[in-house]
Design a protein around this motif. Structure first.
Motif, short mmCIF file in Angstrom:
data_model
loop_
_atom_site.label_atom_id
_atom_site.label_comp_id
_atom_site.label_asym_id
_atom_site.label_seq_id
_atom_site.Cartn_x
_atom_site.Cartn_y
_atom_site.Cartn_z
N GLU A 50 0.60 -1.17 -0.06
CA GLU A 50 0.02 -0.07 0.06
C GLU A 50 0.63 1.14 0.03
O GLU A 50 1.99 1.33 0.64
N ALA A 51 0.33 2.04 -0.64
CA ALA A 51 1.06 3.50 -0.62
C ALA A 51 0.17 4.26 0.46
O ALA A 51 -0.86 4.65 0.13
N ILE A 89 0.02 7.65 2.87
CA ILE A 89 0.29 9.31 3.20
C ILE A 89 0.53 9.46 4.74
O ILE A 89 -0.23 8.93 5.57
N VAL A 103 2.76 13.24 -6.63
CA VAL A 103 2.11 12.43 -5.71
C VAL A 103 1.78 11.05 -6.43
O VAL A 103 2.04 10.13 -5.55
N ASN A 104 1.29 11.14 -7.38
CA ASN A 104 0.90 9.86 -8.07
C ASN A 104 2.06 8.92 -8.43
O ASN A 104 2.12 7.70 -8.28
N ALA A 123 3.35 7.48 -5.13
CA ALA A 123 2.37 6.48 -4.84
C ALA A 123 2.71 5.24 -5.58
O ALA A 123 2.78 4.30 -5.19
N ALA A 183 3.80 1.55 -4.21
CA ALA A 183 2.90 0.47 -4.41
C ALA A 183 3.44 -0.75 -5.30
O ALA A 183 3.12 -1.84 -5.17
N LEU A 196 5.17 10.08 1.57
CA LEU A 196 4.47 8.64 1.44
C LEU A 196 5.42 7.77 1.86
O LEU A 196 6.64 7.74 1.59
N SER A 255 5.66 3.15 2.45
CA SER A 255 5.23 1.71 2.64
C SER A 255 4.64 1.30 3.78
O SER A 255 5.08 1.76 4.81
N ARG A 310 -4.32 6.38 2.66
CA ARG A 310 -3.86 5.59 1.65
C ARG A 310 -4.31 5.86 0.16
O ARG A 310 -5.36 6.40 0.33
N VAL A 311 -3.44 5.90 -0.82
CA VAL A 311 -3.73 6.09 -1.92
C VAL A 311 -4.55 4.75 -2.68
O VAL A 311 -3.99 3.80 -2.71
#
Length: 364
Positions: free
Chosen positions: A3-4, A6, A99-100, A103, A107, A278, A280, A294-295
């Motif tokens: 999971e990514a 924040i 941010v994408n 993440a 991920a 961010l 893990s 979480r993203v």
């Protein structure tokens, strides 16, 4: 799949983006970036040697905003030299893209600790503009211009409002609500943790509060403002008589643009920086960090380059589908108020409850 998560986020106050008026206008852009990076490192007690990457967004990468600000700023913030940095440009989407990508790296299991963020000093970038050589999105590529004429964002905003039948009154109403919500959020201390002060080299505070929002805004005052892009739309840009309005009419020849955007219902001209931390799940457990979110999903989407501003709605539909969610599943929406028409169209097209959209104000 990891999971990514924040962990934290912070930003500088928004300074007025004009030389001689804004409290941040004399700063180097890297200093603003370093401010938020240092804040994240200090309040989360990071070992910066463990930062896998700093991914930074900056739209105007010229002059003092050039030279990989992500890397320069982390060094300026005192990070370990083993922390790497990269800088990207996706225009107004630069920050969210960082941010994408952060993440996605987490991920995918490639990285455990990444900082994403961005900086823009509009007071500085305004000094780089050359009135005799207007900026064109196609950078002078006439073949591309013939295929996809691209105009000025403000003129595009007016064109979208015209095509969608969205009135100035509706846009001014939205702008007023944005200002009122921002004022209430600031007064209620909603940004007390996320906004960090910018300090001078001697340690004194340069800015610790928002300069941009206009809590004194009234509906009557908005109604008195003149449209900002009327003259710009038809001003010749070259010896051939190219105009921003004419570029749009190459695709929409019958369109008579109603100019409805002005300083009060357009995004602000500001200086500032922001960053998101961010990590893990494994890193969070290892270092005892507390995730805040979480993203779940992310998506990119392009749309008509001539209108430029219409991709948020299809992007939202795409990411909802990826996440297996519907509009009804979302409790709060944030949409960038680049111009009032962007947020207004977003609300209308997705049939959103306005009480769930930009509840703490936005960029207008």
């Amino acid at each position: 799949m990891p999971e990514a998560l924040i962990i934290d986020a912070c930003r500088t106050p928004r300074g007025i983006g004009k030389v001689g008026k804004g409290a941040l206008a004399d700063f180097h852009p890297q200093h603003l970036a370093a401010t938020v990076l240092k804040a994240l490192a200090e309040r989360n007690q990071l070992d910066t040697a463990e930062v896998d990457d700093v991914i930074w967004g900056t739209s105007t990468q010229r002059g003092r905003q050039a030279m990989d600000m992500g890397r320069m700023a982390l060094l300026d913030a005192g990070f370990d030299r083993r922390a790497s940095g990269v800088t990207l440009d996706r225009f107004c989407g630069s920050g969210i893209t960082t941010v994408n990508l952060a993440a996605a790296s987490v991920a995918a299991g490639f990285e455990d600790l990444v900082i994403a963020g961005g900086t823009e000093m509009m007071s500085y970038t305004a000094t780089l503009a050359d009135p005799s050589n207007p900026s064109m999105m196609d950078a002078g590529n006439l073949r591309l211009r013939a295929r996809h004429p691209q105009s000025h964002q403000g003129v595009c905003a007016d064109a979208v409002a015209t095509l969608e039948g969205i009135s100035r009154e509706a846009l001014d109403d939205l702008a007023l609500v944005s200002q009122q919500r921002a004022a209430a959020a600031i007064a209620g201390g909603h940004f007390a943790r996320s906004v960090v002060p910018v300090r001078r080299d001697d340690g004194s505070v340069a800015l610790d509060h928002e300069e941009f929002p206009r809590p004194q805004t009234t509906r009557e005052g908005l109604g008195q403002l003149k449209p900002a892009f009327t003259a710009l739309a038809e001003h010749p840009l070259d010896d051939q008589g190219t105009t921003y309005g004419g570029l749009i009419r190459q695709v929409y020849p019958a369109l008579k643009i109603r100019h409805v955007h002005h300083a009060g219902n357009s995004s602000g001209v500001v200086d500032g920086a922001g960053a998101v931390l961010l990590a893990s799940g494994a890193y969070v457990k290892k270092r005892g960090l507390k995730p805040r979110a979480r993203v779940v999903a992310m998506a990119n989407m392009g749309d008509c380059p001539t209108l430029m501003l219409n991709a948020p709605v299809p992007a939202a539909r795409k990411v909802l589908a990826k996440a297996g969610l519907t509009v009804a599943d979302i409790d709060l929406w944030e949409i960038n108020e680049a111009f009032a028409v962007v947020a207004e169209k977003f609300i209308r097209d997705l049939w959103l409850d306005r009480d769930k959209v930009n509840v703490n104000g936005g960029a207008m």
